[in-house]
Scaffold this active site. Structure first.
Site, PDB file in Angstrom:
ATOM      1  N   LYS A  76       4.575  -7.667 -21.047  1.00 35.83           N
ATOM      2  CA  LYS A  76       4.423  -6.644 -20.728  1.00 35.83           C
ATOM      3  C   LYS A  76       3.259  -6.296 -21.481  1.00 35.83           C
ATOM      4  CE  LYS A  76       6.533  -4.842 -19.367  1.00 35.83           C
ATOM      5  NZ  LYS A  76       7.108  -4.166 -18.634  1.00 35.83           N
ATOM      6  N   GLU A  94      10.135 -10.901 -21.632  1.00 30.90           N
ATOM      7  CA  GLU A  94       9.585  -9.133 -21.937  1.00 30.90           C
ATOM      8  C   GLU A  94       8.559  -8.984 -22.226  1.00 30.90           C
ATOM      9  OE1 GLU A  94       9.970  -7.171 -18.756  1.00 30.90           O
ATOM     10  OE2 GLU A  94       9.701  -5.149 -19.606  1.00 30.90           O
ATOM     11  N   ARG A 120       0.878   1.948  -5.718  1.00 31.73           N
ATOM     12  CA  ARG A 120       1.098   1.090  -4.922  1.00 31.73           C
ATOM     13  C   ARG A 120      -0.133   0.581  -4.826  1.00 31.73           C
ATOM     14  NH1 ARG A 120       5.989   1.719  -2.775  1.00 31.73           N
ATOM     15  NH2 ARG A 120       5.101   0.662  -0.728  1.00 31.73           N
ATOM     16  N   ASN A 151       1.706   0.208   5.578  1.00 36.92           N
ATOM     17  CA  ASN A 151       1.902  -0.524   4.510  1.00 36.92           C
ATOM     18  C   ASN A 151       2.349  -2.338   5.737  1.00 36.92           C
ATOM     19  OD1 ASN A 151       4.830  -0.158   2.008  1.00 36.92           O
ATOM     20  ND2 ASN A 151       3.022  -1.833   2.295  1.00 36.92           N
ATOM     21  N   GLY A 152       1.967  -2.946   5.066  1.00 33.38           N
ATOM     22  CA  GLY A 152       3.196  -4.586   5.390  1.00 33.38           C
ATOM     23  C   GLY A 152       1.800  -5.430   5.023  1.00 33.38           C
ATOM     24  N   TRP A 189      -3.635  -1.819  -1.196  1.00 37.85           N
ATOM     25  CA  TRP A 189      -3.602  -3.414  -2.122  1.00 37.85           C
ATOM     26  C   TRP A 189      -3.925  -4.200  -1.284  1.00 37.85           C
ATOM     27  CZ3 TRP A 189      -0.649  -7.366  -2.793  1.00 37.85           C
ATOM     28  CH2 TRP A 189      -1.096  -8.185  -4.044  1.00 37.85           C
ATOM     29  N   HIS A 228       8.995 -28.264 -28.336  1.00 35.87           N
ATOM     30  CA  HIS A 228       8.825 -29.609 -27.642  1.00 35.87           C
ATOM     31  C   HIS A 228       7.483 -29.034 -26.538  1.00 35.87           C
ATOM     32  CE1 HIS A 228      13.185 -30.437 -28.131  1.00 35.87           C
ATOM     33  NE2 HIS A 228      13.315 -29.267 -27.980  1.00 35.87           N
ATOM     34  N   LYS A 242       3.438  -1.502  -8.287  1.00 39.62           N
ATOM     35  CA  LYS A 242       4.462  -1.303  -8.335  1.00 39.62           C
ATOM     36  C   LYS A 242       5.623  -1.961  -7.509  1.00 39.62           C
ATOM     37  CE  LYS A 242       7.585   1.113 -11.489  1.00 39.62           C
ATOM     38  NZ  LYS A 242       7.392   0.182 -12.230  1.00 39.62           N
ATOM     39  N   CYS A 258       0.767  -0.950  -0.324  1.00 38.26           N
ATOM     40  CA  CYS A 258       0.017  -0.056   0.114  1.00 38.26           C
ATOM     41  C   CYS A 258       0.894   1.638   0.272  1.00 38.26           C
ATOM     42  CB  CYS A 258      -0.918  -0.379   1.093  1.00 38.26           C
ATOM     43  SG  CYS A 258      -1.947  -1.932   1.714  1.00 38.26           S
ATOM     44  N   GLU A 298       0.333  -8.325 -19.034  1.00 37.47           N
ATOM     45  CA  GLU A 298      -0.112  -7.311 -17.092  1.00 37.47           C
ATOM     46  C   GLU A 298      -0.944  -6.374 -17.913  1.00 37.47           C
ATOM     47  OE1 GLU A 298       3.828  -6.182 -15.056  1.00 37.47           O
ATOM     48  OE2 GLU A 298       4.295  -6.101 -17.021  1.00 37.47           O
TER      49      GLU A 298
HETATM   50  C1  F6R Z   1       6.779  -5.863 -14.973  1.00 36.18           C
HETATM   51  C2  F6R Z   1       7.193  -5.144 -13.667  1.00 36.18           C
HETATM   52  C3  F6R Z   1       7.223  -5.991 -12.711  1.00 36.18           C
HETATM   53  C4  F6R Z   1       8.528  -5.419 -11.876  1.00 36.18           C
HETATM   54  C5  F6R Z   1       8.610  -6.366 -10.746  1.00 36.18           C
HETATM   55  C6  F6R Z   1      10.496  -6.007 -10.090  1.00 36.18           C
HETATM   56  O1  F6R Z   1       6.513  -5.039 -15.808  1.00 36.18           O
HETATM   57  O2  F6R Z   1       6.960  -4.357 -13.400  1.00 36.18           O
HETATM   58  O3  F6R Z   1       7.650  -6.953 -12.353  1.00 36.18           O
HETATM   59  O4  F6R Z   1       9.902  -5.075 -12.962  1.00 36.18           O
HETATM   60  O5  F6R Z   1       8.007  -6.202  -9.251  1.00 36.18           O
HETATM   61  O6  F6R Z   1      10.100  -4.165  -9.378  1.00 36.18           O
HETATM   62  P1  F6R Z   1      12.120  -4.222  -8.776  1.00 36.18           P
HETATM   63  O7  F6R Z   1      12.494  -4.085 -10.483  1.00 36.18           O
HETATM   64  O8  F6R Z   1      11.024  -2.544  -8.582  1.00 36.18           O
HETATM   65  O9  F6R Z   1      12.165  -5.183  -8.540  1.00 36.18           O
END
Ligand code: F6R
Length: 592
Positions: free
Chosen positions: A474, A470, A29, A101-102, A75, A493, A587, A2, A477
């Protein structure tokens, strides 16, 4: 995961707006519900809402004469998404408010004990126990400060907490395994999960460490070391972020803005002070065993770079998902170098991996975007990514900055740092070209044809294998379309069974040693009905669609991921989703 924010200071008229604005900046967050408490003497007034905060306007219309305020954007972890579970939480008297938060791991046992003593709970959250614990301690005669400190001592798990009491002229805060930073402005003080929440007021910040408590008033900040029970002197640091970077600057979404910023951010990431790169290269060369640990996109940047290290520096890198790292601890010695890569510097799995490595006395290098983050403070040496705040929940500019830094390091270990810098300067016009209006126009059209698809596959070999992973991440997500990335050779495979008529398959086909084989893999897909979208510098007859990216020896993987970032963005928008806040994601993943 959060976001929390608190303010105490002279801007009393603007209290609600300050907290609301801070929460908007922290919404990445968590964004299922939110709330604010205004603190006046002797009472606390709370308002909570379910839903997004972005467009909210809030008024405490009873004219509360408050001197401080705290807020929270949630969250959900414990308890569903509803007004009762939104923070701030109050004690039974309604005079103590907390935001958290936690995860409080021992909340059930604490709650049972408090309920036996007559406390009534209003939510299903783990967090509410903190307000009641403080209340209980105050009933036993402790001051607010003492009651807070003793309450914190009872908590197991992770927390960044701010507490307010109607009768107190201070906000109290403490942290363990969740980020917390105090911002020091001329007109007062902030307490937040992330400095972006106060950057437009001040760049002066004190980051709290685990087991530290802050006592924050209008005029002062005191830090207490809770383990040794002593006051601790901590000097503030200056955060060098440009405030405007945290605004949309005319773009409809942060995701688009951050994609377009990459012509600046990639170069900024590479233009590190020479001494920084030299030192990092020395650490890599001197180590006996190197692990790159990261999660999500950062993990894919690490994986991509391992191919560059192999090719350019003839160096083997162990790339490990941070959540799995502890199972390799048997290989860690004091000569091991662990390079932890994390945009936020707060990802719980990454921090956990670093703790494991530190126990084994390994050296730690951090690559992070957030100055003062927990990761930075745990590391022996840090390279900052310098790409400014990344607000969109999904990684775009941070991914390319990480990859650019890691590629630079690979070259630096064989004394070619200057060469790579020059190559990245030359890359800038290519980045502009790949994201030019004409190319984006083409991608807009492609997005329209992909918007109704149910599955999208992405394939590549070598470094492009990491790009395929990746790309799929993207797409899924932000569009919620099922997308998967594979190594081109892995398709046959089993995964090829999923290809049907019209299934899009994005094929990374750069002009390198992987080209011919990935084209063969594309043919295998096409002959089963797949719709082939090729990315490379040369059109091939197997491609039904072709996204051209110039060929470069250095930085080519970066060029190839840019159009997919934009494509994912456009598909999300066409499907009516907010790409900045994808469902279920946050995030900064501060839970394990
Ligand atoms: C993908 C994304 C997540 C972060 C992951 C690591 O778009 O945003 O997969 O890459 O949660 O986050 P950091 O880099 O902050 O450790």
């Amino acid at each position: 995961m959060c976001g929390i924010v608190g303010y105490i200071g002279r801007k009393r008229e603007e209290l609600q707006d300050i907290i609301l604005d801070g929460l908007r900046k922290l919404e990445y967050r968590g964004y299922d519900s939110w709330g604010i408490a205004l603190v006046s003497n002797p009472s606390v007034a709370v308002k909570k809402y379910v839903g997004a905060i972005s467009e909210a306007t809030l008024r405490f219309d009873d004219g509360v004469n408050a001197h401080a305020a705290i807020g929270h954007t949630r969250w959900a972890t414990h308890g569903g998404v509803c007004e009762a579970n939104a923070h701030p939480h109050l004690d039974c008297t309604g005079n103590i408010a907390i935001v958290h938060n936690g995860i409080i791991e021992n909340y059930a046992e604490l709650r049972r004990r408090l309920e036996r003593k007559g406390h009534e709970f209003s939510s299903d959250t783990d967090s509410e126990v903190v307000a009641h614990l403080i209340e209980e301690n105050m009933k036993a005669g402790m001051s607010f400060g003492m009651a807070f400190r003793e309450a914190i001592r009872e908590l197991k798990g992770s927390y960044a907490i701010i507490a307010a009491h109607g009768g107190s002229k201070a906000l109290l805060c403490a942290r363990k395994d969740s980020p917390l930073v105090i911002g020091m402005a001329d007109h007062g003080h902030f307490i937040c999960s992330d400095p972006v929440a106060f950057l437009e007021h001040t760049k002066k910040a004190i980051f709290l460490d685990d087991h530290e408590m802050g006592v924050v008033t209008e005029n002062g900040v005191w830090i207490i070391d809770l383990e040794r029970d002593v006051l601790k002197k901590k000097n503030p640091i200056i955060i060098e972020w440009d405030v405007s970077r945290a605004e949309k600057q005319g773009y409809p979404h942060f995701m688009e803005k951050e994609i377009m910023e990459q012509e600046d951010t990639i170069l900024k990431a590479v233009m590190q002070p020479e001494k920084v790169i030299e030192k990092a290269a020395r650490m890599l060369n001197e180590a006996y065993g190197v692990f790159f640990v990261a999660c999500g996109s950062s993990y894919y940047a690490a994986l991509a770079s391992s191919y560059i290290f192999s090719k350019v520096a003839k160096k083997h890198i162990n790339v490990v998902d941070a959540s799995e790292f502890k199972y390799y601890e048997h290989f860690i010695t004091p000569k091991t170098l662990v390079v932890a890569i994390s945009q936020s510097g707060e990802t719980a799995d990454v921090l956990d991996a670093v703790k494991t490595a530190k126990k084994k006395k390994a050296r730690i290098m951090a690559i992070t975007n957030v100055m003062g983050s927990t990761l930075m403070r745990m590391a022996d040496f840090t390279i900052l990514m310098n790409c400014g705040p990344e607000i969109c929940v999904v990684a775009t500019k941070s991914f390319t900055a990480q990859l650019a830094i890691l590629e630079t390091l690979a070259y630096a270990t064989v004394q070619k740092a200057k060469e790579v810098r020059k190559a990245y300067e030359d890359l800038v016009p290519h980045i502009r070209d790949v994201l030019s209006p004409g190319n984006r126009n083409f991608l807009d059209g492609l997005a329209e044809r992909m918007v109704e698809k149910h599955h999208i596959f992405c394939i590549g070999r070598g470094i492009s294998h990491a790009m395929a992973l990746e790309a799929a991440l993207k797409i899924k997500e932000v569009t919620y379309i099922h997308a998967e990335g594979f190594a081109g050779g892995a398709l046959k495979h089993g995964n090829i069974a999923l290809i049907e008529k019209g299934t899009p398959c994005i094929v990374f086909a750069p002009e390198d040693e992987t080209h011919d084989e990935i084209v063969s893999n594309a043919m295998e897909v096409k002959s089963r009905g797949g719709w082939i979208i090729g990315i490379g510098s040369r059109r091939h007859e197997v491609f039904d669609e072709f996204i051209k990216v110039p060929h470069t020896e250095i930085g080519n993987a970066i060029l190839s991921i840019l159009p997919v970032q934009y494509l994912a963005y456009r598909i999300a928008v066409l499907r009516g989703y907010d790409p900045d806040k994808p469902r279920n994601l946050a995030k900064s993943v501060t839970v394990k």
